[in-house]
Design an enzyme around this catalytic site. Structure first.
Site, PDB file in Angstrom:
ATOM      1  N   CYS A 198     -11.242   2.815   0.302  1.00  0.00           N
ATOM      2  CA  CYS A 198      -9.984   3.457   0.249  1.00  0.00           C
ATOM      3  C   CYS A 198      -8.642   2.594   1.328  1.00  0.00           C
ATOM      4  O   CYS A 198     -10.231   2.261   2.180  1.00  0.00           O
ATOM      5  CB  CYS A 198      -9.905   4.988   0.617  1.00  0.00           C
ATOM      6  SG  CYS A 198      -7.794   6.093   1.193  1.00  0.00           S
ATOM      7  N   GLU A 209      -4.370   8.893   9.320  1.00  0.00           N
ATOM      8  CA  GLU A 209      -3.011   9.043   9.391  1.00  0.00           C
ATOM      9  C   GLU A 209      -2.804   9.467  10.977  1.00  0.00           C
ATOM     10  O   GLU A 209      -1.988   9.172  11.690  1.00  0.00           O
ATOM     11  CB  GLU A 209      -2.017   9.809   8.637  1.00  0.00           C
ATOM     12  CG  GLU A 209      -2.496   9.119   7.536  1.00  0.00           C
ATOM     13  CD  GLU A 209      -1.209   7.477   6.919  1.00  0.00           C
ATOM     14  OE1 GLU A 209      -0.433   7.820   7.585  1.00  0.00           O
ATOM     15  OE2 GLU A 209      -1.767   6.661   6.242  1.00  0.00           O
ATOM     16  N   HIS A 268      -7.469   3.268   4.071  1.00  0.00           N
ATOM     17  CA  HIS A 268      -7.989   3.661   5.141  1.00  0.00           C
ATOM     18  C   HIS A 268      -9.104   3.930   5.186  1.00  0.00           C
ATOM     19  O   HIS A 268      -9.757   3.847   6.985  1.00  0.00           O
ATOM     20  CB  HIS A 268      -7.167   5.230   5.400  1.00  0.00           C
ATOM     21  CG  HIS A 268      -5.977   5.737   5.065  1.00  0.00           C
ATOM     22  ND1 HIS A 268      -5.186   5.396   4.373  1.00  0.00           N
ATOM     23  CD2 HIS A 268      -5.464   5.612   5.474  1.00  0.00           C
ATOM     24  CE1 HIS A 268      -4.322   5.275   3.534  1.00  0.00           C
ATOM     25  NE2 HIS A 268      -4.405   6.042   5.257  1.00  0.00           N
ATOM     26  N   ASP A 322       0.798  -1.284  -0.281  1.00  0.00           N
ATOM     27  CA  ASP A 322       0.180  -0.147  -0.387  1.00  0.00           C
ATOM     28  C   ASP A 322       0.954   0.897  -0.112  1.00  0.00           C
ATOM     29  O   ASP A 322       1.741   0.745   0.327  1.00  0.00           O
ATOM     30  CB  ASP A 322      -0.543   0.065   1.082  1.00  0.00           C
ATOM     31  CG  ASP A 322      -1.989   1.264   0.984  1.00  0.00           C
ATOM     32  OD1 ASP A 322      -2.236   2.342   0.025  1.00  0.00           O
ATOM     33  OD2 ASP A 322      -2.269   1.583   2.270  1.00  0.00           O
ATOM     34  N   SER A 323       0.195   1.981  -0.172  1.00  0.00           N
ATOM     35  CA  SER A 323       1.027   3.497  -0.623  1.00  0.00           C
ATOM     36  C   SER A 323       1.550   3.821   1.736  1.00  0.00           C
ATOM     37  O   SER A 323       3.042   4.747   1.573  1.00  0.00           O
ATOM     38  CB  SER A 323       0.117   4.754  -0.946  1.00  0.00           C
ATOM     39  OG  SER A 323      -1.314   4.741   0.186  1.00  0.00           O
ATOM     40  N   CYS A 328      -3.396  -1.478  -2.392  1.00  0.00           N
ATOM     41  CA  CYS A 328      -4.219   0.085  -2.379  1.00  0.00           C
ATOM     42  C   CYS A 328      -5.125   0.226  -3.229  1.00  0.00           C
ATOM     43  O   CYS A 328      -4.907  -0.513  -4.827  1.00  0.00           O
ATOM     44  CB  CYS A 328      -2.791   1.031  -3.415  1.00  0.00           C
ATOM     45  SG  CYS A 328      -2.876   2.964  -2.984  1.00  0.00           S
ATOM     46  N   TYR A 373      -0.591   8.654  -2.850  1.00  0.00           N
ATOM     47  CA  TYR A 373      -0.664   8.199  -4.141  1.00  0.00           C
ATOM     48  C   TYR A 373      -2.416   8.981  -4.253  1.00  0.00           C
ATOM     49  O   TYR A 373      -2.081   8.860  -5.650  1.00  0.00           O
ATOM     50  CB  TYR A 373      -0.819   6.673  -4.414  1.00  0.00           C
ATOM     51  CG  TYR A 373      -0.197   5.602  -4.132  1.00  0.00           C
ATOM     52  CD1 TYR A 373       1.172   6.161  -3.306  1.00  0.00           C
ATOM     53  CD2 TYR A 373       0.743   4.561  -4.833  1.00  0.00           C
ATOM     54  CE1 TYR A 373       2.774   5.193  -3.259  1.00  0.00           C
ATOM     55  CE2 TYR A 373       1.040   3.879  -4.470  1.00  0.00           C
ATOM     56  CZ  TYR A 373       2.281   4.212  -4.221  1.00  0.00           C
ATOM     57  OH  TYR A 373       3.799   3.495  -3.838  1.00  0.00           O
TER      58      TYR A 373
HETATM   59  N1  DGL Z   1      -3.778   3.860   0.019  1.00  0.00           N
HETATM   60  C1  DGL Z   1      -4.697   5.364  -0.568  1.00  0.00           C
HETATM   61  C2  DGL Z   1      -5.877   4.043  -1.531  1.00  0.00           C
HETATM   62  O1  DGL Z   1      -6.601   3.092  -0.890  1.00  0.00           O
HETATM   63  C3  DGL Z   1      -5.135   5.790  -0.059  1.00  0.00           C
HETATM   64  C4  DGL Z   1      -3.819   6.711   0.603  1.00  0.00           C
HETATM   65  C5  DGL Z   1      -3.457   7.711  -0.507  1.00  0.00           C
HETATM   66  O2  DGL Z   1      -3.654   8.409  -1.123  1.00  0.00           O
HETATM   67  O3  DGL Z   1      -1.648   6.900  -0.556  1.00  0.00           O
HETATM   68  O4  DGL Z   1      -6.550   4.783  -2.193  1.00  0.00           O
END
Ligand code: DGL
Length: 269
Positions: free
Chosen positions: A182, A150, A184, A11-12, A74, A43
């Site tokens: 997403c 976060e 998160h 993941d990012s 991600c 990302y």
């Molecule tokens: N992991 C990204 C997603 O699921 C969210 C966080 C980011 O913007 O990198 O889209």
């Protein structure tokens, strides 16, 4: 037959640990090697080419560490980068499993919340309509949610208020199902419930992809029955910050490692 090699998950940042946790629940015998690309997060505001380049580096890193398969946790990378990815490993993204689950349960009106880039790609709406042409899909970008998560403000009143603002148009459109598009957002379920009530089904792509990975690994003869050692989490920056969130999300000890992906970083926002 048992294949002890780990499943690679990237993941990012930390959010994909919700996918790692869902995988561990569905596949308790599997080891997981997680990569959180915290140096290049977010990302969700970046271009398709940049996200595709980052995704390729991440998958190459995991392949170099000997994983047997990769889960792109991600949503942004799943939406933008999978068509560009070159690898011999089995790979799962989170868009299709999430869309399949939503299409299976919706009465006809689906809301999607995600990052700006995922919403712009229209990946969820396309996947949903390909599964069920009758579905009405409303998508909403929620750029403030990732920083709130976060920060650890999972059900803070500020977060609930932000959710209210973002979800107002979707609730006015009378959605019956909401896709958490997403990594998160599964951490916001208690706050989301306060806003949408009990009448809207929440679809968590993390749980959806875990069920599909379990089924496919079995079919490919790649399952392991015995987890070897603790989970291993690699990050490209800010180990301490991740350590705190990893404990909150996984509820178990992890081995943390700072890694350098060595591609010079950089990207467009
Ligand atoms: N992991 C990204 C997603 O699921 C969210 C966080 C980011 O913007 O990198 O889209």
């Amino acid at each position: 037959m048992s294949d002890p090699r780990p499943i690679g998950v990237f993941d990012s940042g930390v959010g994909g640990l919700t996918v790692a946790a869902a995988l561990s629940r569905a596949l308790p015998g599997e080891s997981i090697l997680y990569l959180g690309d915290t140096a290049r997060l977010p990302y969700g505001t970046k271009s398709e080419l940049t996200v595709a380049r980052y995704t390729q580096t991440n998958v190459d890193f995991l392949a170099g560490r000997g994983v047997k398969a990769v889960v792109v946790a991600c949503n942004t990378a799943s939406a933008l980068a999978l068509p560009h990815l070159v690898t011999a490993l089995p790979v799962w993204g989170v868009i299709e499993p999430g869309a399949r689950r939503a299409a299976a349960i919706s009465a006809g009106r689906v809301g999607v919340i995600a990052t700006e880039s995922t919403v712009r790609s229209d990946a969820y709406a396309r996947a949903l309509r390909a599964l069920r042409a009758d579905l009405e899909v409303r998508s909403q970008a929620c750029p403030l949610l990732v920083p709130l998560v976060e920060e650890g403000w999972f059900d803070d009143p500020v977060t609930v208020e932000v959710l209210r603002r973002y979800l107002e148009p979707l609730l006015e459109a009378a959605i019956d199902t909401l896709v958490l598009g997403c990594t998160h957002y599964p951490l916001l379920v208690p706050a989301l419930r306060q806003v949408v009530g009990e009448g809207v089904a929440l679809v968590d792509s993390a749980a959806a992809v875990a069920a599909e990975v379990a089924r496919d690994l079995e079919r490919l003869g790649l399952r392991s029955e015995h987890r070897e050692g603790e989970d291993h989490v690699c990050v490209t920056d800010a180990v301490e910050r991740l350590a705190r969130l990893a404990r909150e999300i996984l509820h178990r000890p992890v081995r943390l490692e700072l890694v350098d992906l060595g591609d010079g970083g950089g990207g467009t926002r």
